[in-house]
Scaffold this motif. Structure first.
Motif, PDB file in Angstrom:
ATOM      1  N   ARG A  91       0.842  -1.203   0.000  1.00 31.94           N
ATOM      2  CA  ARG A  91       0.000   0.000   0.000  1.00 31.94           C
ATOM      3  C   ARG A  91       0.876   1.252   0.000  1.00 31.94           C
ATOM      4  O   ARG A  91       0.576   2.232  -0.683  1.00 31.94           O
ATOM      5  N   VAL A  92       1.948   1.203   0.774  1.00 33.00           N
ATOM      6  CA  VAL A  92       2.876   2.342   0.797  1.00 33.00           C
ATOM      7  C   VAL A  92       3.515   2.517  -0.574  1.00 33.00           C
ATOM      8  O   VAL A  92       3.612   3.637  -1.088  1.00 33.00           O
ATOM      9  N   ALA A  93       3.938   1.414  -1.175  1.00 34.60           N
ATOM     10  CA  ALA A  93       4.548   1.474  -2.502  1.00 34.60           C
ATOM     11  C   ALA A  93       3.562   2.032  -3.524  1.00 34.60           C
ATOM     12  O   ALA A  93       3.932   2.840  -4.386  1.00 34.60           O
ATOM     13  N   ALA A  94       2.305   1.616  -3.422  1.00 31.43           N
ATOM     14  CA  ALA A  94       1.282   2.109  -4.348  1.00 31.43           C
ATOM     15  C   ALA A  94       1.097   3.608  -4.187  1.00 31.43           C
ATOM     16  O   ALA A  94       0.958   4.344  -5.178  1.00 31.43           O
ATOM     17  N   SER A 162      14.640   9.441  -2.648  1.00 32.32           N
ATOM     18  CA  SER A 162      15.568   8.631  -3.444  1.00 32.32           C
ATOM     19  C   SER A 162      14.873   8.061  -4.675  1.00 32.32           C
ATOM     20  O   SER A 162      15.478   7.965  -5.753  1.00 32.32           O
ATOM     21  N   THR A 163      13.597   7.710  -4.537  1.00 34.66           N
ATOM     22  CA  THR A 163      12.842   7.175  -5.674  1.00 34.66           C
ATOM     23  C   THR A 163      12.617   8.251  -6.727  1.00 34.66           C
ATOM     24  O   THR A 163      12.703   7.983  -7.938  1.00 34.66           O
ATOM     25  N   VAL A 164      12.357   9.469  -6.288  1.00 31.98           N
ATOM     26  CA  VAL A 164      12.182  10.579  -7.236  1.00 31.98           C
ATOM     27  C   VAL A 164      13.457  10.786  -8.054  1.00 31.98           C
ATOM     28  O   VAL A 164      13.407  10.942  -9.283  1.00 31.98           O
ATOM     29  N   LEU A 182      11.807   1.181  -6.132  1.00 28.51           N
ATOM     30  CA  LEU A 182      10.947   1.516  -4.992  1.00 28.51           C
ATOM     31  C   LEU A 182      10.708   0.288  -4.121  1.00 28.51           C
ATOM     32  O   LEU A 182      10.777   0.376  -2.881  1.00 28.51           O
ATOM     33  N   ASP A 183      10.431  -0.843  -4.734  1.00 30.90           N
ATOM     34  CA  ASP A 183      10.206  -2.073  -3.969  1.00 30.90           C
ATOM     35  C   ASP A 183      11.439  -2.454  -3.155  1.00 30.90           C
ATOM     36  O   ASP A 183      11.321  -2.892  -2.002  1.00 30.90           O
ATOM     37  N   ARG A 184      12.611  -2.283  -3.745  1.00 29.31           N
ATOM     38  CA  ARG A 184      13.844  -2.608  -3.008  1.00 29.31           C
ATOM     39  C   ARG A 184      14.037  -1.690  -1.815  1.00 29.31           C
ATOM     40  O   ARG A 184      14.464  -2.129  -0.743  1.00 29.31           O
ATOM     41  N   ARG A 185      13.739  -0.415  -1.988  1.00 30.28           N
ATOM     42  CA  ARG A 185      13.895   0.523  -0.880  1.00 30.28           C
ATOM     43  C   ARG A 185      12.940   0.192   0.262  1.00 30.28           C
ATOM     44  O   ARG A 185      13.309   0.261   1.434  1.00 30.28           O
ATOM     45  N   ILE A 186      11.712  -0.152  -0.079  1.00 28.36           N
ATOM     46  CA  ILE A 186      10.750  -0.493   0.963  1.00 28.36           C
ATOM     47  C   ILE A 186      11.140  -1.799   1.642  1.00 28.36           C
ATOM     48  O   ILE A 186      10.993  -1.954   2.864  1.00 28.36           O
ATOM     49  N   ASP A 187      11.675  -2.736   0.882  1.00 29.67           N
ATOM     50  CA  ASP A 187      12.166  -3.984   1.478  1.00 29.67           C
ATOM     51  C   ASP A 187      13.289  -3.687   2.472  1.00 29.67           C
ATOM     52  O   ASP A 187      13.357  -4.314   3.544  1.00 29.67           O
ATOM     53  N   ASN A 188      14.162  -2.751   2.132  1.00 33.95           N
ATOM     54  CA  ASN A 188      15.244  -2.360   3.050  1.00 33.95           C
ATOM     55  C   ASN A 188      14.675  -1.816   4.355  1.00 33.95           C
ATOM     56  O   ASN A 188      15.168  -2.137   5.445  1.00 33.95           O
TER      57      ASN A 188
END
Length: 233
Positions: A91-94, A162-164, A182-188
């Motif tokens: 949800r955050v990624a979305a 960082s995603t921007v 983005l998915d990798r950053r959220i996984d971190n």
């Protein structure tokens, strides 16, 4: 009286939108500069004195308004989206993806990044990123009232910024490389949260964290009371 105030507010918002739309025709060439401001005022045919009343810092305030417009579009999309079947991290990624997809002009964001990288504007840029992170957490139903209120927004601010920057240089089809990033950053972030939880449960380390945890337990989120003068942002 109240109706007149509402009409005045609505008219001001309409003029601000008109000036911003006019500015976007020039930002790609002149950036968020005085040249863009002058062109926006001329093209929109808004009285220069009124324009400066609406945007006292001229081009800087136009850039701020552009960022906040993107936040508003993201919130509208989140309101209409059904994310109930997604894991919370998705949800955050979305939400971050919706925020980037709300951008109509990547060059306007690139020019904005340059503007807010200037030392005199850095605090304003940081405030805007924090505001985006705060809007996302609030939209997703965050109810934290302790130190987590701050850490969630600080962490998401880092993920978003960082995603921007990655997205600005991404030329992959439909920005797929950005969504993977983005998915990798959220996984971190999730891995870090798991590490914090395991450390707090560790019987050997828990006594060492008693002091810091006690201190953090007294940190509270900003008050959002509506019965006081002014307003909370």
């Amino acid at each position: 009286m109240a109706e007149n105030q509402g009409n005045s507010t609505g008219q001001g918002a309409d003029l601000q939108a008109k000036l911003l739309d006019a500015a976007l025709m020039h930002v790609a060439f002149d950036g968020w500069t005085r040249a863009t401001w002058d062109a926006a005022v001329a093209d929109s045919e808004v009285d220069p004195t009124l324009a400066e009343a609406l945007f006292p810092r001229r081009a800087l305030d136009l850039a701020v308004a552009y960022h906040k417009r993107g936040d508003a579009l993201m919130l509208e999309r989140l309101k209409d989206a059904d994310l109930s079947s997604l894991r919370f991290r998705d949800r955050v990624a979305a939400a971050v993806r919706y925020r980037l997809e709300a951008v109509g002009d990547k060059e306007a964001v690139r020019r904005g990044a340059t503007l807010f990288a200037l030392p005199q504007n850095a605090a304003e840029g940081t405030k805007l990123i924090w505001g985006t992170a705060d809007a996302i957490w609030n939209a997703l139903g965050d109810t934290s009232e302790d130190a987590n209120w701050y850490t969630k927004r600080a962490t998401l601010s880092g993920v978003y910024s960082s995603t921007v920057l990655f997205w600005l240089g991404d030329d992959s089809p439909e920005h797929q490389a950005t969504w993977d990033f983005l998915d990798r950053r959220i996984d971190n972030v999730m891995q870090f949260e798991s590490l914090k939880a395991s450390v707090n449960k560790n019987p050997l380390l828990k006594p060492l964290l008693a002091g810091p945890n006690w201190l953090l337990s007294h940190v509270r989120a900003p008050s959002q009371r509506d019965d006081l003068p002014g307003r909370w942002r």
